[in-house]
Design an enzyme around this catalytic site. Structure first.
Site, PDB file in Angstrom:
ATOM      1  CE  LYS A  94      -3.721  -2.596   2.226  1.00 31.71           C
ATOM      2  NZ  LYS A  94      -3.023  -3.814   2.702  1.00 31.71           N
TER       3      LYS A  94
HETATM    4  O1  LIG Z   1      -9.207  -3.670   1.571  1.00 29.66           O
HETATM    5  C1  LIG Z   1      -8.308  -4.423   1.962  1.00 29.66           C
HETATM    6  C2  LIG Z   1      -7.025  -4.373   1.470  1.00 29.66           C
HETATM    7  C3  LIG Z   1      -6.104  -5.267   1.913  1.00 29.66           C
HETATM    8  N1  LIG Z   1      -6.423  -6.214   2.838  1.00 29.66           N
HETATM    9  C4  LIG Z   1      -5.378  -7.173   3.245  1.00 29.66           C
HETATM   10  O2  LIG Z   1      -5.775  -8.485   2.824  1.00 29.66           O
HETATM   11  C5  LIG Z   1      -5.457  -9.441   3.821  1.00 29.66           C
HETATM   12  C6  LIG Z   1      -6.745 -10.050   4.365  1.00 29.66           C
HETATM   13  O3  LIG Z   1      -6.483 -11.031   5.338  1.00 29.66           O
HETATM   14  P1  LIG Z   1      -7.623 -12.000   5.970  1.00 29.66           P
HETATM   15  O4  LIG Z   1      -6.908 -12.707   7.069  1.00 29.66           O
HETATM   16  O5  LIG Z   1      -8.067 -12.929   4.874  1.00 29.66           O
HETATM   17  O6  LIG Z   1      -8.718 -11.133   6.460  1.00 29.66           O
HETATM   18  C7  LIG Z   1      -4.638  -8.683   4.873  1.00 29.66           C
HETATM   19  O7  LIG Z   1      -3.276  -8.751   4.494  1.00 29.66           O
HETATM   20  C8  LIG Z   1      -5.129  -7.258   4.739  1.00 29.66           C
HETATM   21  O8  LIG Z   1      -4.165  -6.311   5.126  1.00 29.66           O
HETATM   22  C9  LIG Z   1      -7.699  -6.263   3.325  1.00 29.66           C
HETATM   23  O9  LIG Z   1      -8.052  -7.107   4.168  1.00 29.66           O
HETATM   24  N2  LIG Z   1      -8.614  -5.363   2.876  1.00 29.66           N
END
Ligand SMILES: O=c1ccn([C@@H]2O[C@H](COP(=O)(O)O)[C@@H](O)[C@H]2O)c(=O)[nH]1
Length: 267
Positions: free
Chosen positions: A93
């Protein structure tokens, strides 16, 4: 990796699953902690166990940066270990004034050899275009995020009637092409996907938020899939922390396989 190879991989594997590698030293099984690089050892076993069920891996850079130089080393070893058949995403990001963005791009595309990086759109065109100048690499721009805070600014209505996220997506879509620009849309925002598809029918979307955040894979597919599939659906905690025992990799494989089988029904 280019768009046509990514689509081929999706069709071959019958999967558009991206496995997140948010490897938290406090969560990984105890027996790995005695090894020299527990984070890499964990990732290695997760990759070996899940690679047949997914087409992409997404390390979230925070989980590596938090450990300083040792964390960067674990990240580099991880990225080098991921098979070349899999698309790689640096979930970093980033985005800054142009010359700084150019150096972020060099770090992630040249030094670390990622296929793509997530970029924040807030600073506008000159902060994003330096990333798009790298041949064969991708920007994944934050469109509509999965977290509750997406309501704070992204959903605000502008005087032209568009919401902020719609303006971000339509304005930025001219900076790149469907071959080098994707968008993040949270699975928790699946209701907005049909409308986003009106703006960017051909772009790939990276969809986080299924699994631990409660987003629905069915809704994402229903409203977000296009003729080229056009989706990379990420799950992290639901896969990599499915089980904390020494058989964690087998449990991760089972979770990844379950999602892959749900996806295969639509491919
Ligand atoms: O809008 C967003 C952007 C990035 N993320 C990232 O994706 C993963 C989600 O992890 P889970 O454990 O499947 O919830 C994590 O690295 C976030 O920083 C997001 O969730 N939403």
């Amino acid at each position: 990796m280019n768009r046509s190879t990514l689509i081929e991989q999706i069709k071959e594997k019958k999967s558009f699953l991206c496995v997140g590698l948010d490897t938290d030293i406090r969560k990984i099984p105890q027996h790995l902690l005695d090894l020299d690089d527990p984070i890499f050892e964990f990732n290695k076993q997760i990759i070996d166990a899940t690679k047949d069920y997914c087409v992409a891996y997404k390390p979230n850079i925070a989980f590596y940066e938090a450990h300083g130089p040792k964390g960067w080393e674990s990240l580099k070893k991880t990225i080098d270990y991921i098979p070349s058949t899999h698309f790689t995403i640096a979930d970093a990001k980033r985005g800054d004034i142009g010359n700084t963005s150019g150096l972020y791009a060099r770090a992630f595309f040249e030094e670390m050899n990622f296929d793509s990086i997530t970029v924040a759109p807030y600073m506008g065109a000159d902060s994003v275009t330096p990333f798009l100048e790298f041949e064969g690499k991708w920007v994944i721009l934050l469109g509509l995020t999965s977290n509750p805070g997406a309501e704070d600014f992204q959903q605000l209505e502008l005087v032209n009637g568009n919401k902020v996220y719609q303006e971000v997506i339509s304005g930025s879509s001219k900076w790149g092409t469907k071959d080098n620009l994707m968008y993040v849309v949270g699975a928790t925002r699946a209701e907005a996907l049909a409308d986003i598809r009106e703006i960017i029918p051909d772009s790939f979307l990276l969809i986080p938020g299924v699994g631990a955040q409660g987003g629905s894979l069915e809704d994402v597919i229903k409203y977000g899939m296009n003729d080229d599939i056009g989706l990379l659906v990420n799950s992290t905690r639901g896969i990599i922390y499915a089980d904390m025992s020494p058989s964690f990799a087998e449990s991760a494989a089972n979770e990844a396989k379950k999602i892959q089988q749900q996806m295969a029904a639509f491919l």
